[in-house]
Design an enzyme around this catalytic site. Sequence first.
Site, PDB file in Angstrom:
ATOM      1  N   ASP A  84      34.883  42.275  42.662  1.00 42.88           N
ATOM      2  CA  ASP A  84      34.615  40.850  42.492  1.00 42.88           C
ATOM      3  C   ASP A  84      34.649  40.058  43.794  1.00 42.88           C
ATOM      4  O   ASP A  84      34.044  39.002  43.897  1.00 42.88           O
ATOM      5  CB  ASP A  84      35.623  40.251  41.498  1.00 42.88           C
ATOM      6  CG  ASP A  84      35.309  40.758  40.104  1.00 42.88           C
ATOM      7  OD1 ASP A  84      35.566  41.938  39.833  1.00 42.88           O
ATOM      8  OD2 ASP A  84      34.760  39.979  39.309  1.00 42.88           O
ATOM      9  N   ARG A 111      35.515  30.536  36.597  1.00 44.31           N
ATOM     10  CA  ARG A 111      36.447  31.635  36.923  1.00 44.31           C
ATOM     11  C   ARG A 111      36.618  31.659  38.448  1.00 44.31           C
ATOM     12  O   ARG A 111      35.643  31.437  39.175  1.00 44.31           O
ATOM     13  CB  ARG A 111      35.897  32.994  36.448  1.00 44.31           C
ATOM     14  CG  ARG A 111      35.745  33.085  34.933  1.00 44.31           C
ATOM     15  CD  ARG A 111      35.320  34.479  34.497  1.00 44.31           C
ATOM     16  NE  ARG A 111      36.404  35.429  34.559  1.00 44.31           N
ATOM     17  CZ  ARG A 111      36.251  36.746  34.385  1.00 44.31           C
ATOM     18  NH1 ARG A 111      35.037  37.254  34.157  1.00 44.31           N
ATOM     19  NH2 ARG A 111      37.275  37.565  34.439  1.00 44.31           N
TER      20      ARG A 111
HETATM   21  O1  MRU Z   1      36.715  40.197  33.891  1.00 44.23           O
HETATM   22  P1  MRU Z   1      35.384  40.879  34.094  1.00 44.23           P
HETATM   23  O2  MRU Z   1      34.981  41.711  32.922  1.00 44.23           O
HETATM   24  O3  MRU Z   1      34.316  39.934  34.545  1.00 44.23           O
HETATM   25  O4  MRU Z   1      35.697  41.858  35.297  1.00 44.23           O
HETATM   26  C1  MRU Z   1      34.654  42.619  35.794  1.00 44.23           C
HETATM   27  C2  MRU Z   1      35.055  43.569  36.839  1.00 44.23           C
HETATM   28  O5  MRU Z   1      36.169  43.603  37.298  1.00 44.23           O
HETATM   29  C3  MRU Z   1      33.986  44.425  37.381  1.00 44.23           C
HETATM   30  O6  MRU Z   1      34.478  45.643  37.791  1.00 44.23           O
HETATM   31  C4  MRU Z   1      33.400  43.683  38.582  1.00 44.23           C
HETATM   32  O7  MRU Z   1      33.008  42.397  38.231  1.00 44.23           O
HETATM   33  C5  MRU Z   1      32.308  44.421  39.179  1.00 44.23           C
HETATM   34  S1  MRU Z   1      30.851  44.115  38.300  1.00 44.23           S
HETATM   35  C6  MRU Z   1      29.592  45.014  38.798  1.00 44.23           C
END
Ligand code: MRU
Length: 348
Positions: free
Chosen positions: A242, A94
């Site tokens: 992220d 990702r």
């Molecule tokens: O696509 P995801 O479920 O991995 O996205 C996660 C998020 O956007 C969270 O808010 C982010 O990773 C913060 S995790 C503590």
Amino acid sequence: MKYEKSDPVRLTEDETAVEIIDQTLLPNMLKTVRLHNAEEIYSAIKNLQVRGAPCIGICAAYGVFVCAQRISAQDRGEFFAELKIAADCISSARPTAVNLPWAVNRMYSCAERNKALPREKLLEKLKDEAAAIHEEDIETCQIMSEFGLTLMQDGDSVLTHCNAGALATSRYGTGLGTLLLGAERGYKFHAYVDETRPLLQGARLTSYELSNAGIETTLICDNMASYVMSKGLVNAVFVGCDRVAANGDTANKIGTSGLAVLAKHYGVPFYVFCPFSTIDTDCKTGADIEIEMRDGDEIKKMYFEKPIAPESVECLNPAFDVTPAELITAIVTERGIFYPPFDFEEDQ
Ligand code: MRU
């Protein structure tokens, strides 16, 4: 390190696999899956069986160790060539969360630093490094949650998006850590949880985690946030993230930037929580952050009994958006609470 059953990721006792909670099955089924090689780890991250920025970093770190153990080449050059292929494969699963390449690079650097050691000792170092990344995350989340508690009063209510709890990290979480730590200490907080289309991490994961922790939880559709804020139902917005650019622009789950715009309009403080390692000063602004685009079928089909749109209709499915720094009240890390104008370089 003592693992708890609820940890979303860990190394198996025989150390041959990374064990994750399959988050695509929650809240209806709590099932673990074992990942034995780079391809399995890549696919579990890509398909969101394991997700959340810090959590995929921890999974990747154990993953590099597990892959290193499987390399049979005796020649050191060949060993490193194979390790690099595995590391690159995991890292490419990702693009948006910096935690993923950050953890993989840290593991690869650890291998390079110890390349003169005999194989068993080198593997030992890699295992220790992965465990350190895991333990540091637990500690980091706890410290930032303590900072978060200084921003809240007992009885407060927050709006949160996606899932930034223990399932997205190691324990406690980033955006939800304050609520979970507060609950342990007897605070009575209330959370409004965005369902977070299209993959419903808010509905499936956040409402599950918070209600299990005894926190009053109200689930809302993503388009209800303006209503909730206009009625004065929340004291703050708490989200994870992220990747944070050098200027404070922040990438988080799609829909976060809209919440920040609303929060500014209604005068609700908007707080972002993350480990300091999520700040990527190589990205000058949010425009430098790569946004993951996902399959439109997630919008049309996933989690519905029947497709909710014609098969042929085109979808746009960005997984993240960037919240401009000027909409963020503060960024909370284990190193403290940063207020605008953001200057992270000074603290490197
Ligand atoms: O696509 P995801 O479920 O991995 O996205 C996660 C998020 O956007 C969270 O808010 C982010 O990773 C913060 S995790 C503590």
